[in-house]
Structures are given as C-alpha cells and as structure tokens.
Motif scaffolding. Structure first.
Motif, short mmCIF file in Angstrom:
data_model
loop_
_atom_site.label_atom_id
_atom_site.label_comp_id
_atom_site.label_asym_id
_atom_site.label_seq_id
_atom_site.Cartn_x
_atom_site.Cartn_y
_atom_site.Cartn_z
N UNK A 198 0.80 -1.23 0.00
CA UNK A 198 0.00 0.00 0.00
C UNK A 198 0.83 1.27 0.00
N UNK A 199 2.05 1.21 0.54
CA UNK A 199 2.89 2.40 0.63
C UNK A 199 3.83 2.53 -0.56
N UNK B 119 -7.21 -0.65 2.13
CA UNK B 119 -7.75 -0.89 0.79
C UNK B 119 -9.18 -0.36 0.64
N UNK B 120 -9.94 -0.34 1.74
CA UNK B 120 -11.33 0.15 1.68
C UNK B 120 -11.49 1.56 2.24
N UNK B 121 -10.38 2.21 2.55
CA UNK B 121 -10.45 3.56 3.09
C UNK B 121 -10.32 3.63 4.60
N UNK B 122 -10.38 2.50 5.28
CA UNK B 122 -10.14 2.41 6.71
C UNK B 122 -9.08 1.34 6.93
N UNK C 140 -5.67 9.01 2.62
CA UNK C 140 -5.34 9.35 1.23
C UNK C 140 -6.00 8.36 0.27
N UNK C 141 -6.01 7.10 0.64
CA UNK C 141 -6.68 6.10 -0.20
C UNK C 141 -8.16 6.38 -0.32
N UNK D 149 -1.58 1.24 -5.24
CA UNK D 149 -1.09 1.59 -3.91
C UNK D 149 -1.78 2.86 -3.42
N UNK D 150 -1.82 3.01 -2.10
CA UNK D 150 -2.48 4.17 -1.50
C UNK D 150 -1.70 5.46 -1.77
#
Length: 430
Positions: A48-49, A251-254, A336-337, A407-408
C-alpha cells in the motif's frame, strides 16, 4: 530456468516466454530490459505504501544486526509485543489479541484452529463444521483450501479433510456495473440460516467470509448482507471471521473493511500489507473473550494452544511491520486512499463502454474488470495480463477478471495512466 517451480503459474509457458521484474520504486516496477511497468495491483495487494521504502529497509537492517532470530516458543522479544500493541490500535474495539504467523494462508488455518479450540474450551466440542462461500479464496493450506469456493484451486487436490458447507456467492446479474455496494442481494445471507437449519447450530464452529471477495474478482457485499451474517452468528453462537488479507491496511479507506462496513467480526485474518510486502508476515486478531476463554480452560503452566510456526513474530518481520505502520500513520495513507477512491472508481467504471467488458465492480481502491470469455474459461484473462505487462502495466488476473488495486500513494495521473493502458489493450480485443 528449470529449477524454480513458480507458484500459480503455467511454468512451461513462462519458460518459453518469461517476463522478469528486476527492480521496484514507488508506483513502478522495472523489467530486465529497463522498461518501466506501472504497478496496478500493489504487487499482489501487498504494498500500500509503494515500493522501495527506505524506512522499512533500514528498520529490517538494524533489526538483523541486533537480533536476527528469536523463537516465539517459550520466549519473547520486544518487537513482537510492540507490534501487537500497535495492531490492536487499528483493529475494531475488542479484537485486541494478536497471534502472529507468516502468510495469509497460515492466518486462515490458525483462525480455524482458534475457533475449534474456543468451542472445546466452552465444552461445545461438537462445533466442528465451518461455513464459507462459493467463489471464496482463503489461502492454499488444507484448511483454507477446504473453505475455498474457487473450483480451480480445489479440483487438483480431491476433497480436503475439513468439513465445510458453502453459501452462495453474492454476485447477481442485476448488480452488473454497480459502483460500491449493490442494493440487491442481502437475502443471500439467509444461506447461513439454512445451513444452521440443516446441520444444527450446535455443530457449526464459524462462518468465514472475505468482506470483499478479492481474488475471485472483487465481489462487493450487498447492503445489509454482512450485518445479517453477524446477526445470525450472534443468534446461534457461531463465530464470525473476516478474512482481510486483501482488504486490510487501507484498501477500503479504513484500516480494515470491518470498519468501512460497520460490522465487527470475532476474528480478523491479515497479511500482505502488514509489512508493505517487505517481509513475509501475517496475523490473526482475536476478540478478547475468545482468547481468554481458551487460556482459562487450560491447566496452570499448560500450553493453551498447541499451535505456532518456527518464524512466528520473526524479529525482522516485526521491524518491517512497525516501520510500515509508521508510514501508514505518518503519511495518513488510509485517508489518502479514501480520498483517491472516487477518482479511481470513476476512471475504472468509464471503461465500461468497451464491448469486451461484461461487468465492473469496485469499492475503495480495488476494482474488478470482468471480460467476455474467449476459448476456455480464464484463457482471455491470462492472455490479457501478459499484453498489459508488455504495454507497461502489471495487474493481477483471476479467470477472466482483471483486478486493479493501486497503492495508497498513487496520484490521479497514475490512475489515468493505468486506465489508458487498459483501454488501449482491451480495445484491441476481438
């Protein structure tokens, strides 16, 4: 070329036409010819990073020079306890007991054993049946394979030894091209009640679901579906387990999809993003009451759960995970995602005008693009992922579905580049 047996790969085809990855930085891979490849699936939903984070590499280096290995059997090291404490601040309230493993597959099998141990500790040893879903993916160990509802992963190995009843999956034709949670399909949760009626609640240990069924092609749960599963489990003393190996870590914002959907399970499995993919690691977050029941049922000085791995809570993996969590928090990557999601979903769903696309599903920063089959099931998807790579985009495909999960740290221009490549390649399909 002959000595390495690649996983989940047609090895003979790869040997004839190999595609190499030799470097990575940020949002991109590089191949052996120096070509830059945009990473459209965060590795394997692992990073993700973004790639090449020096903070994680340095943390691992320092740890290996200080304490390269320590057993977790009868011993502990500070990094493992620090990481467990950090993870407990991210999981839903009450899911604050952390058991470390080395992969998502191990996390699932570990969760299954914890469920069995919990019911035995409560003197309900008859609860040995598990419930899962069609099209589910829960790893490749024997327990997870039994839970799996993806036939290609199962058919080569006969019938796994664990008893599992499968609910229907949640994809419905009327929900095609729905962005976010579909409005239809909550009634599919009643499959769990039907299984209770057939087998008896006293024989069911747990219900395992991916909040978003990822590897099968991104099946987003219908509105009310997860809530109903939670209610049925509560009514019948069944443990609810969320497999968040893909959904976890933003991945889902949380931090976890459990929080995004407002449904709290009894156990959560996690892996992949826990170290940003820099070290193999997984974990199971367990509700306090489940853990303490198992501990309390054992005799003094007895091992309460005869389970674990040689490299559980490996010091280098713990160091990588702590550094990754620092990045997620310090750079507000989950937020951020969430902020990038509308741009991502709008761009992906705009591809729906292409004739070869039969459905698009998405939530947060994950989307599945389903293609019309050509030849044997999965043949078109396999060829498309090769063409996309050759065009400069790495994506994960399952069957005839391409899965995008940037990635986020992605920027809008990365989303634009990703969708331009997809459009170019898919427009050439007959």
């Amino acid at each position: 070329m002959a000595h390495h047996w690649l996983p989940f790969t047609p090895n003979r085809d790869f040997r004839a036409e190999p595609r190499w990855i030799v470097g990575a930085q940020g949002m991109y891979y590089w191949d052996d010819r120096g070509r830059r490849i945009l990473d459209g699936s965060s590795g394997l939903f692992t990073s993700p990073a973004g790639h090449g984070r020096p903070e994680i590499a340095e943390a691992v280096r320092r740890q290996l020079l200080t304490l390269d290995y320590a057993p977790s059997f009868l011993r502990g090291h500070p990094g493992a306890f620090a990481l467990a404490e950090r993870l407990a601040t991210l999981t839903p309230p009450g899911l604050d007991r952390i058991f470390f493993v080395n992969s998502g597959s191990e996390a699932v099998d570990t969760a299954m054993k914890i469920c069995l141990a919990y019911h035995r500790a409560r003197r309900e040893a008859s609860r040995t049946l598990f419930v899962s879903r069609e099209r589910a993916y829960h790893g490749v160990n024997l327990g997870g394979l039994a839970l799996s509802g993806m036939v290609q992963n199962r058919r080569g190995f006969g019938s796994p030894m664990v008893g599992v009843a499968h609910m229907r999956h949640t994809w419905l034709p009327e929900n095609r091209f729905t962005q976010g949670q579909p409005g239809s399909g909550a009634e599919l949760a009643e499959d769990l009640q039907r299984i209770v009626d057939v087998h008896g609640a006293e024989n069911i240990a747990a219900c395992f679901v991916e909040p978003i069924a990822g590897s099968t092609g991104v099946l987003v749960p219908p509105k009310g579906y997860l809530e109903r599963l939670r209610q049925i489990c509560d009514d019948h003393g069944i443990l609810l387990v969320f497999d968040e190996v893909i959904c976890g870590f933003g991945r889902t914002g949380r931090a976890f999809a459990a929080q995004s959907f407002g449904v709290t399970p009894d156990l959560i499995t996690m892996a992949k993003g826990i170290t940003n993919g820099a070290q193999p690691m997984g974990a199971v977050a367990v509700r306090e009451e489940v853990c303490e029941t198992i501990l309390g049922a054992a005799a003094p000085e007895a091992i309460e759960l005869a389970h674990g791995y040689t490299t559980s809570a490996h010091p280098a993996a713990c160091a990588a995970a702590l550094a990754a969590l620092d990045i997620y928090e310090g750079e507000a990557l989950f937020e951020r995602g969430a902020a990038l999601s509308p741009c991502f979903l709008e761009a992906v769903f705009a591809l729906g005008d292409l004739p070869v696309i039969t459905d698009i599903r998405g939530y947060g920063l994950i989307a599945g693009i389903e293609l019309a089959a050509q030849g044997a099931p999965g043949q078109r998807g396999y060829e498309i992922q090769k063409r996309l790579f050759d065009a400069g985009l790495h994506v994960k495909t399952t069957g005839d579905t391409a899965i995008l999960a940037p990635a986020l740290v992605a920027q809008p221009h990365h989303i634009e580049e990703m969708c331009q490549i997809v459009r170019s390649v898919l427009s050439a399909c007959g």
